[in-house]
Design a protein around this motif. Sequence first.
Motif, mmCIF file in Angstrom:
data_model
loop_
_atom_site.group_PDB
_atom_site.id
_atom_site.type_symbol
_atom_site.label_atom_id
_atom_site.label_comp_id
_atom_site.label_asym_id
_atom_site.label_seq_id
_atom_site.Cartn_x
_atom_site.Cartn_y
_atom_site.Cartn_z
ATOM 1 N N MET A 6 52.228 46.018 27.014
ATOM 2 C CA MET A 6 51.709 47.041 27.933
ATOM 3 C C MET A 6 51.414 48.349 27.222
ATOM 4 O O MET A 6 50.385 48.965 27.435
ATOM 5 N N PHE A 7 52.308 48.750 26.316
ATOM 6 C CA PHE A 7 52.125 50.061 25.695
ATOM 7 C C PHE A 7 51.217 50.007 24.491
ATOM 8 O O PHE A 7 50.828 51.033 23.943
ATOM 9 N N VAL A 13 45.811 44.257 49.382
ATOM 10 C CA VAL A 13 47.249 44.535 49.370
ATOM 11 C C VAL A 13 47.456 46.008 49.008
ATOM 12 O O VAL A 13 46.985 46.447 47.961
ATOM 13 N N VAL A 62 54.759 51.531 44.806
ATOM 14 C CA VAL A 62 55.596 50.902 43.793
ATOM 15 C C VAL A 62 56.273 51.975 42.937
ATOM 16 O O VAL A 62 55.648 52.981 42.610
ATOM 17 N N LYS A 122 53.792 55.123 42.596
ATOM 18 C CA LYS A 122 52.347 55.087 42.753
ATOM 19 C C LYS A 122 51.954 54.245 43.957
ATOM 20 O O LYS A 122 52.680 53.359 44.375
ATOM 21 N N GLY A 136 49.666 46.253 34.061
ATOM 22 C CA GLY A 136 50.744 46.177 35.062
ATOM 23 C C GLY A 136 50.401 45.242 36.202
ATOM 24 O O GLY A 136 51.135 44.295 36.515
ATOM 25 N N VAL A 155 52.039 41.579 37.469
ATOM 26 C CA VAL A 155 52.633 41.315 38.794
ATOM 27 C C VAL A 155 51.914 40.148 39.467
ATOM 28 O O VAL A 155 52.537 39.206 39.959
ATOM 29 N N VAL A 156 50.571 40.176 39.398
ATOM 30 C CA VAL A 156 49.803 39.097 40.051
ATOM 31 C C VAL A 156 50.109 37.749 39.409
ATOM 32 O O VAL A 156 50.332 36.752 40.098
ATOM 33 N N PHE A 172 53.241 36.382 40.699
ATOM 34 C CA PHE A 172 53.074 35.775 42.033
ATOM 35 C C PHE A 172 52.482 34.372 41.875
ATOM 36 O O PHE A 172 52.936 33.413 42.476
ATOM 37 N N ILE A 174 54.627 31.302 43.207
ATOM 38 C CA ILE A 174 54.153 30.565 44.393
ATOM 39 C C ILE A 174 53.746 29.153 44.005
ATOM 40 O O ILE A 174 54.043 28.192 44.710
HETATM 41 C C1 LIG Z 1 55.935 51.860 32.310
HETATM 42 C C2 LIG Z 1 55.567 50.425 32.456
HETATM 43 C C3 LIG Z 1 54.547 50.230 33.557
HETATM 44 C C4 LIG Z 1 54.541 48.776 34.066
HETATM 45 C C5 LIG Z 1 53.886 48.674 35.469
HETATM 46 C C6 LIG Z 1 53.873 47.230 35.920
HETATM 47 C C7 LIG Z 1 53.604 46.856 37.138
HETATM 48 C C8 LIG Z 1 53.401 47.778 38.273
HETATM 49 C C9 LIG Z 1 51.974 47.791 38.757
HETATM 50 C C10 LIG Z 1 51.576 47.361 39.895
HETATM 51 C C11 LIG Z 1 52.419 46.543 40.761
HETATM 52 C C12 LIG Z 1 51.994 46.490 42.227
HETATM 53 C C13 LIG Z 1 50.607 46.085 42.525
HETATM 54 C C14 LIG Z 1 50.359 44.593 42.484
HETATM 55 C C15 LIG Z 1 50.031 44.002 43.834
HETATM 56 C C16 LIG Z 1 49.725 42.526 43.693
HETATM 57 C C17 LIG Z 1 49.521 41.947 45.013
HETATM 58 C C18 LIG Z 1 49.386 40.464 45.030
HETATM 59 O O1 LIG Z 1 49.322 39.761 44.077
HETATM 60 O O2 LIG Z 1 49.323 40.024 46.283
HETATM 61 C C19 LIG Z 1 49.144 38.631 46.500
HETATM 62 C C20 LIG Z 1 50.482 38.047 46.850
HETATM 63 C C21 LIG Z 1 50.325 36.592 47.210
HETATM 64 C C22 LIG Z 1 49.339 36.320 48.357
HETATM 65 C C23 LIG Z 1 49.896 36.808 49.644
HETATM 66 C C24 LIG Z 1 48.091 37.081 48.104
HETATM 67 C C25 LIG Z 1 46.881 36.551 48.324
HETATM 68 C C26 LIG Z 1 46.608 35.193 48.778
HETATM 69 C C27 LIG Z 1 47.842 34.478 49.276
HETATM 70 C C28 LIG Z 1 47.604 32.993 49.167
HETATM 71 C C29 LIG Z 1 46.434 32.399 49.946
HETATM 72 C C30 LIG Z 1 46.748 30.920 49.984
HETATM 73 C C31 LIG Z 1 48.174 30.747 49.441
HETATM 74 C C32 LIG Z 1 48.801 29.527 50.116
HETATM 75 C C33 LIG Z 1 50.220 29.300 49.667
HETATM 76 C C34 LIG Z 1 47.851 28.342 49.840
HETATM 77 C C35 LIG Z 1 48.524 27.062 49.365
HETATM 78 C C36 LIG Z 1 47.503 26.106 48.779
HETATM 79 C C37 LIG Z 1 46.740 25.349 49.888
HETATM 80 C C38 LIG Z 1 45.340 25.053 49.426
HETATM 81 C C39 LIG Z 1 47.478 24.073 50.266
HETATM 82 C C40 LIG Z 1 48.780 32.136 49.670
HETATM 83 C C41 LIG Z 1 49.094 32.379 51.115
HETATM 84 C C42 LIG Z 1 49.966 32.485 48.798
HETATM 85 C C43 LIG Z 1 50.251 34.001 48.821
HETATM 86 C C44 LIG Z 1 49.030 34.813 48.377
HETATM 87 C C45 LIG Z 1 48.192 38.483 47.684
#
Ligand SMILES: CCCCC/C=C\C/C=C\CCCCCCCC(=O)O[C@H]1CC[C@@]2(C)C(=CC[C@H]3[C@@H]4CC[C@H]([C@H](C)CCCC(C)C)[C@@]4(C)CC[C@@H]32)C1
Length: 480
Positions: free
Chosen positions: A295-296, A341, A345, A367, A421, A425-426, A429, A433
């Motif tokens: 990241m850095f 979304v 955070v 943020k 970042g 996170v994505v 997920f 999942i």
């Molecule tokens: C100093 C160091 C700095 C480091 C910083 C690091 C990180 C911080 C930065 C940011 C963090 C916060 C922002 C990130 C937000 C991410 C949001 C995100 O992903 O939402 C996602 C979370 C999952 C979620 C809700 C999302 C979209 C579609 C959804 C899917 C659609 C279909 C699927 C089903 C399970 C389908 C199954 C398959 C079928 C075909 C049978 C679902 C419901 C699973 C869940 C899915 C949005």
Amino acid sequence: AEPSSYSDASVVFRMTKPAVLVLNEKTAHVIQTAFQHADYPDIKGEKSVRFLGKIAYGLKNIHIGELTIENTTVDLKEDDTIDIGIQNVSASFQGTLSYGYVGGWLVKLIHSIDFEIESSIDLQINVKLLSDDGRVIVDTSDCYLTFHKLTLHLQGDKDPGWLKQLFTNFISFTLKLVLKNQVCKEINYISQLLADYVHETSANFLKDGDIGVDISVTASPAIKANYIESHHKGLVVYQNHSGIFHDSAFTPSLLTDSKMVYFWFSGQVLNSVALAAFLDKRLELTLSGEKLKEMFEIEELKTQQEIVQKIFRGASYNDSLAKVWSLDPPQIILQPEGTIVKSSVAVELSVPLQGEGPPSVALYFEKEVTVTVQASYMQKNLYLHHSEAMIEIKKLKRAAHIAVNDETLKHILEKIVSVAGIREVVSRFERNISSLLSSKGLDHFDIIDPEIVTKKGHLILQMDFGFPHHLLVEFLKTTL
Ligand SMILES: CCCCC/C=C\C/C=C\CCCCCCCC(=O)O[C@H]1CC[C@@]2(C)C(=CC[C@H]3[C@@H]4CC[C@H]([C@H](C)CCCC(C)C)[C@@]4(C)CC[C@@H]32)C1
């Protein structure tokens, strides 16, 4: 206005005719099981016959021999029943016929003779789908058997001529009665078991730890000419508290019938899951070592590395760590362009003070992040593609020894979050999942061409499928 069943359903399942035809391939298997598991009770009786006086008789240990089914048809009767026709079940039954003369002095001369009956039967079952207390009730009482053939074979040459014609119609009459009762009863039993099994399997599928979804039906499933549709509460349950309810505005026109199955979710289900995940402390992660380094040291910060060094002051990434957590439940807005979304955070970065020893907080920032996510499901994995994010740093605190001005720090942190970042996170997920789905056995299903469609306020999963053999085998093994 739509009947009540639609308005308070936030999960709807639709199975179209092609899917029903695929499932029908296995109707024969289920009917075969019904015939084989039906128990045929002994039958006793007495009959007075001219010149012979009273004859007592009985059929014992009737059991089924081989059984073949020619073919089955299924037809959906709009707002009525699912009509299943099973043609040419050819079954043979074996058993023992015992009979004797009931003389004046009550002595019974009992003979017993093995018999075999060859039959060919058509079944017609018109299934009603009802609901009771949130469960689907399968009513197969509309069950008819028509016998094409029913021939009696008595064992060997011990067959005295008169016996045959005396007993043939008696046996065929009683056997028809017994078969009709037993086989239809067994079919009803198995059908209800199958419905309960599907309900349990789906409920388990939508449960992980303390988070689950109440999928009790809000009304009897609808049977239309081209599909069957069930409407479910879709209330998210967390630690036995179930979510609150809003109107979910499902209308049948929201779904098409080009795919085999459709799962419709109203946006509130995803928001309730996000809330439950937040309460269950699932929306947090820690980054250290390699991840932190990545990241850095992103390309975009190549020219700012000496500033980055001021943050770490020579400490190694392995001794530092960043904690990331959601401050509030994320807000999920479903739109045609994807799942939006909005999350607030917090990130806390701890670094050892003199470059070694226990890490202490070097900086903390909060943020607001808004990102649009598109999901797809391929090769048994979930893929989440996210758009350019909107990031707004709301709060920034740094330890006194960090001699970097806030503006520069903000710029660096925004770069890190937007480039690496969110990706991190994505992708977590995605992994979590995907492994949850496969731990639920999703990859045992032969899912064909799944599509994940987001519309304003709702999510639709639509797909074709191959018959879930493992499910039927599992069902027949565990329940019979
Ligand atoms: C100093 C160091 C700095 C480091 C910083 C690091 C990180 C911080 C930065 C940011 C963090 C916060 C922002 C990130 C937000 C991410 C949001 C995100 O992903 O939402 C996602 C979370 C999952 C979620 C809700 C999302 C979209 C579609 C959804 C899917 C659609 C279909 C699927 C089903 C399970 C389908 C199954 C398959 C079928 C075909 C049978 C679902 C419901 C699973 C869940 C899915 C949005």
